[in-house]
Design an enzyme around this catalytic site. Structure first.
Site, PDB file in Angstrom:
ATOM      1  N   SER A  39       0.802  -1.224   0.000  1.00 22.83           N
ATOM      2  CA  SER A  39       0.000   0.000   0.000  1.00 22.83           C
ATOM      3  C   SER A  39       0.834   1.274   0.000  1.00 22.83           C
ATOM      4  CB  SER A  39      -0.938   0.010   1.218  1.00 22.83           C
ATOM      5  OG  SER A  39      -0.180   0.051   2.423  1.00 22.83           O
ATOM      6  N   ASP A  40       2.113   1.169   0.371  1.00 24.90           N
ATOM      7  CA  ASP A  40       2.959   2.357   0.457  1.00 24.90           C
ATOM      8  C   ASP A  40       4.337   2.053  -0.109  1.00 24.90           C
ATOM      9  OD1 ASP A  40       3.812   4.921   1.038  1.00 24.90           O
ATOM     10  OD2 ASP A  40       4.244   4.496   3.137  1.00 24.90           O
ATOM     11  N   MET A  41       4.369   1.680  -1.379  1.00 23.22           N
ATOM     12  CA  MET A  41       5.644   1.355  -2.004  1.00 23.22           C
ATOM     13  C   MET A  41       6.424   2.635  -2.296  1.00 23.22           C
ATOM     14  SD  MET A  41       7.862  -0.713  -3.008  1.00 23.22           S
ATOM     15  CE  MET A  41       6.992  -2.256  -2.787  1.00 23.22           C
TER      16      MET A  41
END
Length: 233
Positions: free
Chosen positions: A162-164
Site C-alpha cells: 500500500s505504500d511502495m
C-alpha cells in the site's frame, strides 16, 4: 501461530520463547535490551533478546484523524486488526521465500470498542533504505536490475504494497534486496494495482530528488529497475 488472551490483551506469536514483557518499554529499558530507536510518525524501538535483534513498532494513524486520535482503532475482531493482518501476511510471504522481515509477535490491547496495536519483527541486520544509501553513493545498474527483479517476485505472488516508496526498499551488506512495512497490505487478485504501485515508487524517487538535488538517482536508474522487473531471470 499461538494466541494468548489475558484480560483485555491478546498476543499472537510463533516463537516458543515469547514473553509479553517484550512489548513493555520499561521492561526493555530496565533489562538493558534496547539498542536504538528511530523517530517517524512515532518511535520505533530496536532491541536484542536471546541472541537475536528485533524491531518494536506501535501502530499510529496518519492524516488529520491521527492528530485527533493517534493510535486507537475500531475493534471488529482479532483477524481484522492491522497488527494481526500484517503478521499473517509477513508469515505467508516468508513461507513463499520472499525477502521480508520475519514476524515475531503481535499484541492487541482492547479499550472498549477500540484497540491499540504493536508488532515485533526480526531486524534485518546491516540493512539501509534506498534513500539513505543514495544519499552517499549511487547504485550500479546490476543493483537496480535486482531491485526490479525482486519487486516482480512480489507481484508474481500478487502481493500488494500500500505504500511502495524508496524508504521501504532496503539493501543489506550483501546487496540483498528487502521490502518492509506491510501495514494495510494484502495478497490480491491480478490487476492494474501493479502498475499503480510502480508509478507510486517512481513518484517517491522523484520527490526525494527534489528534496535533495545531490541524491544519487536519475531517470536512467529507473529504467534499469524496470528492465529488472521485466526480466524473466
Amino acid at each position: 501461530m499461538k494466541i494468548d488472551k489475558l484480560n483485555k490483551q491478546i498476543c499472537f506469536f510463533n516463537a516458543e520463547n515469547f514473553s509479553a514483557s517484550l512489548f513493555e518499554l520499561k521492561f526493555l529499558q530496565n533489562n538493558n535490551l534496547i539498542t536504538g530507536s528511530s523517530v517517524g510518525r512515532g518511535t520505533t524501538w530496536f532491541f536484542h533478546y536471546q541472541q537475536k535483534k528485533y524491531v518494536l513498532r506501535h501502530y499510529y494513524r496518519g492524516g488529520l484523524i491521527g492528530k485527533i486520535n493517534p493510535d486507537y482503532f475500531f475493534y471488529t475482531g482479532l483477524k481484522n486488526t492491522r497488527a494481526y493482518q500484517e503478521f499473517v501476511l509477513l508469515d505467508k510471504m516468508a513461507q513463499l521465500g520472499l525477502p521480508v522481515p520475519l514476524p515475531y509477535a503481535g499484541k492487541i490491547s482492547r479499550h472498549g470498542l477500540f484497540y491499540q496495536a504493536d508488532l515485533i519483527i526480526e531486524l534485518i541486520e546491516g540493512a539501509r533504505d534506498l534513500v539513505a544509501i543514495l544519499g552517499v553513493q549511487p547504485l550500479q545498474d546490476t543493483q537496480w536490475h535486482e531491485i526490479g527483479r525482486v519487486l516482480r517476485l512480489f507481484h508474481d505472488h500478487n502481493i500488494y504494497h500500500s505504500d511502495m516508496n524508496s524508504h521501504n526498499i532496503m539493501l543489506d551488506t550483501q546487496d540483498k534486496v528487502w521490502v518492509i512495512d506491510f501495514d494495510k497490505c494484502a495478497q490480491r487478485k491480478d490487476g492494474a494495482w501493479k502498475e499503480q504501485t510502480l508509478a507510486r515508487l517512481l513518484r517517491s524517487f522523484r520527490k526525494e530528488k527534489v528534496k535533495n538535488s545531490n541524491l544519487n538517482w536519475s531517470e536512467k536508474d529507473w529504467l534499469a529497475l524496470i528492465q529488472g522487473y521485466q526480466s524473466k531471470s
